[in-house]
Design a protein around this motif. Sequence first.
Motif, PDB file in Angstrom:
ATOM      1  N   LEU A   1      -4.961  15.716  -0.377  1.00 43.49           N
ATOM      2  CA  LEU A   1      -5.285  15.398  -1.407  1.00 43.49           C
ATOM      3  C   LEU A   1      -4.654  15.253  -2.726  1.00 43.49           C
ATOM      4  O   LEU A   1      -4.531  14.083  -3.438  1.00 43.49           O
ATOM      5  N   LEU A   2      -3.655  16.214  -2.974  1.00 46.87           N
ATOM      6  CA  LEU A   2      -2.621  16.213  -3.949  1.00 46.87           C
ATOM      7  C   LEU A   2      -1.799  14.904  -3.688  1.00 46.87           C
ATOM      8  O   LEU A   2      -1.400  14.157  -4.753  1.00 46.87           O
ATOM      9  N   ALA A   3      -1.267  14.623  -2.340  1.00 42.40           N
ATOM     10  CA  ALA A   3      -0.124  13.540  -2.144  1.00 42.40           C
ATOM     11  C   ALA A   3      -0.863  12.376  -2.484  1.00 42.40           C
ATOM     12  O   ALA A   3      -0.323  11.391  -3.005  1.00 42.40           O
ATOM     13  N   VAL A   4      -2.287  12.021  -2.110  1.00 34.23           N
ATOM     14  CA  VAL A   4      -2.921  10.881  -2.199  1.00 34.23           C
ATOM     15  C   VAL A   4      -2.947  10.610  -3.643  1.00 34.23           C
ATOM     16  O   VAL A   4      -2.684   9.399  -3.965  1.00 34.23           O
TER      17      VAL A   4
ATOM     18  N   THR B   1      -1.003  11.714  -5.994  1.00 32.28           N
ATOM     19  CA  THR B   1       0.446  11.598  -6.719  1.00 32.28           C
ATOM     20  C   THR B   1       1.028  10.528  -6.297  1.00 32.28           C
ATOM     21  O   THR B   1       1.971   9.759  -7.050  1.00 32.28           O
ATOM     22  N   VAL B   2       1.121   9.885  -5.084  1.00 34.08           N
ATOM     23  CA  VAL B   2       2.104   9.061  -4.557  1.00 34.08           C
ATOM     24  C   VAL B   2       2.033   7.691  -5.248  1.00 34.08           C
ATOM     25  O   VAL B   2       3.157   6.960  -5.270  1.00 34.08           O
TER      26      VAL B   2
ATOM     27  N   ALA C   1       6.140   6.467  -0.697  1.00 36.24           N
ATOM     28  CA  ALA C   1       5.659   7.031   0.451  1.00 36.24           C
ATOM     29  C   ALA C   1       6.233   8.581   0.390  1.00 36.24           C
ATOM     30  O   ALA C   1       7.322   8.777   0.179  1.00 36.24           O
ATOM     31  N   LEU C   2       5.100   9.484   0.909  1.00 36.66           N
ATOM     32  CA  LEU C   2       5.420  10.834   0.874  1.00 36.66           C
ATOM     33  C   LEU C   2       5.216  11.191   2.463  1.00 36.66           C
ATOM     34  O   LEU C   2       4.281  10.738   3.140  1.00 36.66           O
ATOM     35  N   VAL C   3       6.459  11.699   2.902  1.00 33.27           N
ATOM     36  CA  VAL C   3       6.474  12.218   4.224  1.00 33.27           C
ATOM     37  C   VAL C   3       6.410  13.900   4.352  1.00 33.27           C
ATOM     38  O   VAL C   3       7.552  14.219   3.560  1.00 33.27           O
ATOM     39  N   ALA C   4       5.374  14.151   4.744  1.00 33.53           N
ATOM     40  CA  ALA C   4       5.235  16.007   4.559  1.00 33.53           C
ATOM     41  C   ALA C   4       5.232  16.329   5.956  1.00 33.53           C
ATOM     42  O   ALA C   4       4.498  16.283   6.851  1.00 33.53           O
ATOM     43  N   PRO C   5       6.407  17.195   6.228  1.00 37.07           N
ATOM     44  CA  PRO C   5       6.324  17.874   7.609  1.00 37.07           C
ATOM     45  C   PRO C   5       5.186  18.882   7.561  1.00 37.07           C
ATOM     46  O   PRO C   5       4.594  19.145   8.662  1.00 37.07           O
ATOM     47  N   ASN C   6       4.603  19.356   6.399  1.00 35.51           N
ATOM     48  CA  ASN C   6       3.467  20.056   6.406  1.00 35.51           C
ATOM     49  C   ASN C   6       2.743  20.041   5.346  1.00 35.51           C
ATOM     50  O   ASN C   6       3.536  20.324   3.995  1.00 35.51           O
ATOM     51  N   PHE C   7       1.358  19.845   5.199  1.00 34.08           N
ATOM     52  CA  PHE C   7       0.816  19.864   3.782  1.00 34.08           C
ATOM     53  C   PHE C   7      -0.002  21.406   3.513  1.00 34.08           C
ATOM     54  O   PHE C   7      -0.527  21.194   2.315  1.00 34.08           O
ATOM     55  N   SER C   8       0.167  22.347   4.302  1.00 29.94           N
ATOM     56  CA  SER C   8      -0.315  23.644   4.042  1.00 29.94           C
ATOM     57  C   SER C   8       0.621  24.366   2.878  1.00 29.94           C
ATOM     58  O   SER C   8       1.907  24.344   3.061  1.00 29.94           O
ATOM     59  N   ILE C   9      -0.179  24.916   1.871  1.00 32.10           N
ATOM     60  CA  ILE C   9       0.800  25.626   0.589  1.00 32.10           C
ATOM     61  C   ILE C   9       1.602  26.654   1.289  1.00 32.10           C
ATOM     62  O   ILE C   9       2.781  26.990   1.258  1.00 32.10           O
TER      63      ILE C   9
ATOM     64  N   ILE D   1       0.933  -1.292   0.107  1.00 34.39           N
ATOM     65  CA  ILE D   1       0.165  -0.035   0.090  1.00 34.39           C
ATOM     66  C   ILE D   1       0.880   1.282  -0.033  1.00 34.39           C
ATOM     67  O   ILE D   1       1.746   1.396   0.753  1.00 34.39           O
ATOM     68  N   HIS D   2       0.628   2.182  -0.877  1.00 35.40           N
ATOM     69  CA  HIS D   2       1.349   3.476  -0.863  1.00 35.40           C
ATOM     70  C   HIS D   2       0.835   4.532   0.526  1.00 35.40           C
ATOM     71  O   HIS D   2      -0.150   4.171   1.099  1.00 35.40           O
ATOM     72  N   ALA D   3       1.899   5.181   0.835  1.00 34.42           N
ATOM     73  CA  ALA D   3       1.639   6.116   2.063  1.00 34.42           C
ATOM     74  C   ALA D   3       1.861   7.356   1.882  1.00 34.42           C
ATOM     75  O   ALA D   3       2.585   7.722   1.232  1.00 34.42           O
ATOM     76  N   VAL D   4       1.152   7.954   2.475  1.00 36.73           N
ATOM     77  CA  VAL D   4       1.003   9.447   2.477  1.00 36.73           C
ATOM     78  C   VAL D   4       1.007   9.656   4.059  1.00 36.73           C
ATOM     79  O   VAL D   4       0.375   9.313   4.815  1.00 36.73           O
TER      80      VAL D   4
END
Length: 256
Positions: free
Chosen positions: A227-230, A232-233, A102-110, A73-76
Motif C-alpha cells: 500500500l505504501l508503494a502504491v 508513493t510510486v 516503477a518500484l521493484v521490491a524484492p520484499n514488501f515486509s518491513i 500506468i505506474h507500476a509496483v
Amino acid sequence: MSKLRVAVIGAKGRIGAEAARAVEAADDLDLVAAIDRDDRLETLTEADTQVAVDLTHPDAVMDNLEYVIGHGIHAVVGTTGWTPVRLAALEERLAAAPGIGALVAPNFSIGAVLTMRFAQQAARWFESVEVIELHHDNKPDAPSGTAGRTAQLIAAARAEHGRAPQHDPTTHGLPGARGADVDGVPVHSVRLRGLLAHQEVLFGGTGETLTIRHDSLHHSSFMPGILLAVRTVPGVPGLTYGLEHFLSEDFRPDED
Ligand SMILES: NC(=O)C1=CN([C@@H]2O[C@H](COP(=O)(O)OP(=O)(O)OC[C@H]3O[C@@H](n4cnc5c(N)ncnc54)[C@H](OP(=O)(O)O)[C@@H]3O)[C@@H](O)[C@H]2O)C=CC1
Ligand SMILES: O=C(O)C1=N[C@H](C(=O)O)C[C@H](O)C1
C-alpha cells in the motif's frame, strides 16, 4: 479527494488475492481491476488504471510491464526473478516513458527490509557469511528475490570495506552442497510444505556467530509495504529498486 485507481495483476494468486483485498479495504484507493492469467491486459486501460501491482510470475512480468508502462500506468512490482539484465531493460523502458514510476521490491515486509539493512551493516565485521532462505513448496524461483538481494548487499558491503572473498574449504563433496554462489555469498534454498517465507543470515567470526532471522507468517506481512508503494510510486518517476527507498519516519506497518 479522488481515490487512486489501482489494478492488481495476478489477483487469483496467493499474494495477489491478499493485495486485491488490501487495496479494496483502503479508503484512499479504488480497486478498478483485478486480473489474472486468462484476462486481457486491456482491462487496465479500459478501467483507467493509474497504478498496477504485478504479483504474477517471472515469465510474465516483463510483458506485463511493457503494457503497463507503455500505457502510462505506474507500476509496483513484487514478482521476483530479477537479474541485472532485466533491471537494466526496465530502466531503459522507463527512460522512454517520462513521468512514469516503477518500484521493484524484492520484499514488501518491513522485517525483511530491516533484515537486509542489518545484514548490510554486519557484513564488514565478520569473516564468514551464508544465507539460508526457506519458502513454500510451490515457489518457482530459487534463490528467492530477497535472498539474492541480501547476498548482493552483503557482498557490496564486504567489498567496500576491503574484505577478501570468502574461502571455501570444500575439496570433496556433491555439486550444489555449498548452495548457489551470489557474488561470493553462498545462498541455500529450502522448499517445504507448510512454510511461507523465511530467511536466516548467518555471520561467523572468531569464537562467535550472529544470526539474523526473519519470518513472514502470513501474506498480510506484505500488505503495508504494498500500500505504501502504491501511494508513493506516482510521485517517483523512473526505476526504484527496493522498498527501503520509500520508507519514511511516519510509515506505520501495523496500521491500514
Ligand atoms: N516482493 C514480495 O514481497 C513478494 C513477492 N512475491 C512474488 O510474487 C509472485 C507471485 O507469488 P504467489 O502469489 O506466491 O504465486 P501464485 O502462483 O500463487 O500467484 C501468481 C498468480 O499470477 C497468475 N499469473 C501467471 N501468469 C500471469 C499473467 N501473464 N498474467 C496475469 N496473471 C498471471 C497465476 O496464474 P496461474 O496459477 O494460472 O499460473 C497466479 O494466479 C512471485 O514471483 C513471488 O516470488 C510473493 C510474496 C511477497
Ligand atoms: O514467493 C514468495 O512467497 C516470496 N517471494 C519473494 C522472494 O522471492 O523473495 C518475497 C518473499 O520471500 C515471498
